[in-house]
Design an enzyme around this catalytic site. Structure first.
Site, PDB file in Angstrom:
ATOM      1  N   TYR A 249      -5.141  -3.743   5.669  1.00 34.52           N
ATOM      2  CA  TYR A 249      -4.764  -2.346   5.903  1.00 34.52           C
ATOM      3  C   TYR A 249      -5.828  -1.693   6.804  1.00 34.52           C
ATOM      4  O   TYR A 249      -7.023  -1.832   6.553  1.00 34.52           O
ATOM      5  CB  TYR A 249      -4.694  -1.653   4.543  1.00 34.52           C
ATOM      6  CG  TYR A 249      -4.278  -0.218   4.535  1.00 34.52           C
ATOM      7  CD1 TYR A 249      -3.042   0.178   5.023  1.00 34.52           C
ATOM      8  CD2 TYR A 249      -5.105   0.753   3.971  1.00 34.52           C
ATOM      9  CE1 TYR A 249      -2.650   1.509   4.970  1.00 34.52           C
ATOM     10  CE2 TYR A 249      -4.718   2.087   3.912  1.00 34.52           C
ATOM     11  CZ  TYR A 249      -3.490   2.454   4.414  1.00 34.52           C
ATOM     12  OH  TYR A 249      -3.102   3.764   4.351  1.00 34.52           O
TER      13      TYR A 249
ATOM     14  N   ARG B  97     -14.675  15.520 -15.419  1.00 35.66           N
ATOM     15  CA  ARG B  97     -14.787  14.511 -14.364  1.00 35.66           C
ATOM     16  C   ARG B  97     -14.617  13.089 -14.898  1.00 35.66           C
ATOM     17  O   ARG B  97     -14.358  12.171 -14.127  1.00 35.66           O
ATOM     18  CB  ARG B  97     -16.132  14.658 -13.637  1.00 35.66           C
ATOM     19  CG  ARG B  97     -16.113  14.025 -12.264  1.00 35.66           C
ATOM     20  CD  ARG B  97     -17.466  13.928 -11.558  1.00 35.66           C
ATOM     21  NE  ARG B  97     -18.337  15.054 -11.745  1.00 35.66           N
ATOM     22  CZ  ARG B  97     -19.480  14.994 -12.439  1.00 35.66           C
ATOM     23  NH1 ARG B  97     -19.858  13.876 -13.021  1.00 35.66           N
ATOM     24  NH2 ARG B  97     -20.239  16.058 -12.538  1.00 35.66           N
TER      25      ARG B  97
HETATM   26  C1  LIG Z   1      -1.157   2.946   1.685  1.00 39.15           C
HETATM   27  C2  LIG Z   1      -2.050   1.802   1.439  1.00 39.15           C
HETATM   28  C3  LIG Z   1      -3.348   1.995   0.974  1.00 39.15           C
HETATM   29  C4  LIG Z   1      -3.976   3.353   0.837  1.00 39.15           C
HETATM   30  O1  LIG Z   1      -3.347   4.177  -0.078  1.00 39.15           O
HETATM   31  P1  LIG Z   1      -3.409   5.789   0.071  1.00 39.15           P
HETATM   32  O2  LIG Z   1      -2.984   6.241  -1.274  1.00 39.15           O
HETATM   33  O3  LIG Z   1      -2.460   6.142   1.177  1.00 39.15           O
HETATM   34  O4  LIG Z   1      -4.823   6.156   0.377  1.00 39.15           O
HETATM   35  C5  LIG Z   1      -4.114   0.877   0.688  1.00 39.15           C
HETATM   36  N1  LIG Z   1      -3.624  -0.360   0.881  1.00 39.15           N
HETATM   37  C6  LIG Z   1      -2.381  -0.579   1.338  1.00 39.15           C
HETATM   38  C7  LIG Z   1      -1.911  -1.973   1.515  1.00 39.15           C
HETATM   39  C8  LIG Z   1      -1.553   0.490   1.637  1.00 39.15           C
HETATM   40  O5  LIG Z   1      -0.326   0.267   2.140  1.00 39.15           O
END
Ligand SMILES: *Cc1c(COP(=O)(O)O)cnc(C)c1O
Length: 394
Positions: A112, A58
């Site tokens: 986001y 881990r």
């Molecule tokens: C896609 C995205 C995330 C999250 O990433 P995941 O790997 O899909 O969980 C975070 N911040 C931004 C700006 C993103 O475009």
């Protein structure tokens, strides 16, 4: 630290001989149990800090450490990086590392959507209050701060709408008040925006996007500035967060070509953005390298270039007309995420998400992720799409 240039760093980063054993690509070291030669050796391991030491699966193996080290090397002033099973896991773990019940968090209104969701969901349930702020606030962020503000989240440019934030001005206000700053740096990556060097405490990446680069792995990272690593490590260990060696390996493999991909996708995206800007069907193109994008002067001042994701606002029309545009595209697939080698288009509606700075636009919004296809093919595809939009608009 090394004075190598970034394009060299993405090629050489994390390739320690003791991890690669002479193989060019650090291999996949899979593990749960680590066996020790003796009880004395077992006891000698410090469970609170297993950085670069085999302890238990881990806590990672050389496969994860190799990618983490490569990302640290790309952020001058950084202490260390930890990996997560997704970008969202990286965002949420970093926030949990720095916030406690009773604290206030500031999040840009352009963040986001899942970052907003975590703030309004689990953080709220834990007694942590989120205030959403105007992404263009700059030094005006001070007006949002109270005695209880413990963290300011930044995302520049913003998701969907691409406002460029005044990172140095916000960092200055935060530092004067002892507030922690966290930046979602997924769009620029450290290659286009060395966030830690600008004074940000935590630089967060959805590695799923440009680091992996091939749309086949979920992965996240948080890089901590000097002195900020210990509490991130504690939260990460307590939450049991770990990215798998196989996924980290694919992340490392993607990283080796990232400088080249970003350059190519950035250039094609800018060409398409300029082409769209000249079209009568398009009211606005939201791309930080174009002068009418909010924060363009900050972009010119702070960024080394632009990547391959941007939006445009249609001139009038409704959801049905936008659907006619997107549904018929040949080279742009319809799908979430971005940063891969293939082009994508999605409809997005910021007016449904924002609270502090209502979104007003001339028509519906389309977000484009530009891949590695020939730019002429992509432009021809969009030209046909705009014709369908005009026909459907009536
Ligand atoms: C896609 C995205 C995330 C999250 O990433 P995941 O790997 O899909 O969980 C975070 N911040 C931004 C700006 C993103 O475009």
């Amino acid at each position: 630290m090394s004075d190598k240039k970034d394009a060299t760093k993405v090629v050489t980063g994390g390739r320690r001989p003791e991890w690669t054993q002479g193989i060019v690509n650090p291999p996949v070291w899979r593990a749960s149990t680590i066996v020790y030669d003796s009880i004395a050796e077992m006891r000698a391991r410090n469970a609170a800090d297993t950085h670069h030491k085999l302890y238990y699966g881990r806590r990672g193996t050389p496969t994860q450490w190799s990618l983490a080290d490569a990302l640290t090397e790309l952020e001058p002033g950084a202490e260390a990086t930890l990996l997560y099973p997704s970008g969202v896991a990286a965002v949420t773990t970093a926030l949990l590392a720095v916030l406690s019940p009773g604290d206030e968090l500031l999040v840009p209104d352009s963040a986001y959507e899942p970052t907003r969701g975590f703030s309004n969901g689990m953080l709220k349930r834990m007694g942590i209050t989120t205030r959403f702020y105007d992404p263009m606030a700059g030094a005006g962020i001070a007006a949002y701060c109270t005695d209880r503000t413990r963290a300011i989240f930044l995302e520049s440019p913003g998701s969907l709408t691409f406002e460029v934030q005044d990172i140095p001005a916000i960092v200055a206000v935060a530092k004067a008040r002892g507030i922690t700053t966290l930046l979602d740096n997924t769009w620029a990556t450290p290659l286009l925006l060395p966030a830690i060097a600008m004074g940000v405490d935590y630089s967060i990446l959805a590695c799923t996007k440009y680091i992996v680069g091939h749309s086949d792995v979920m992965l996240g990272s948080v890089t901590a500035a000097e002195g900020q690593y210990a509490r991130l490590r504690a939260a990460t260990y307590q939450l049991g967060q770990i990215a798998s060696p196989d996924d980290a390996w694919l992340g490392s493999r993607g990283l080796r070509t990232m400088a080249l991909r970003l350059k190519e996708q950035g250039a094609t995206a800018l060409r398409i953005a300029q082409w769209l800007k000249a079209r009568p069907e398009v009211a606005r193109v939201l791309h930080p390298a174009l002068p009418d994008c909010p924060g363009h002067a900050l972009f010119v001042r702070d960024f080394k270039g632009s990547s391959g994701l941007f939006s445009f606002v249609l001139n009038g029309g409704d959801d049905a007309a936008r659907t006619a545009l997107i549904d018929g595209l040949e080279h742009f697939a319809i799908g979430y995420s971005w940063g891969g080698y293939e082009s994508l288009a999605i409809p997005a509606d910021p007016e449904r998400i924002r609270t502090e700075t209502p979104w007003r636009a001339e028509g519906p919004l389309v977000r484009l992720q530009i891949g590695l296809e020939d730019p002429d093919d992509l432009i021809a595809d969009l030209e046909a799409g705009l014709a369908r939009f005009t026909a459907a608009r009536g």
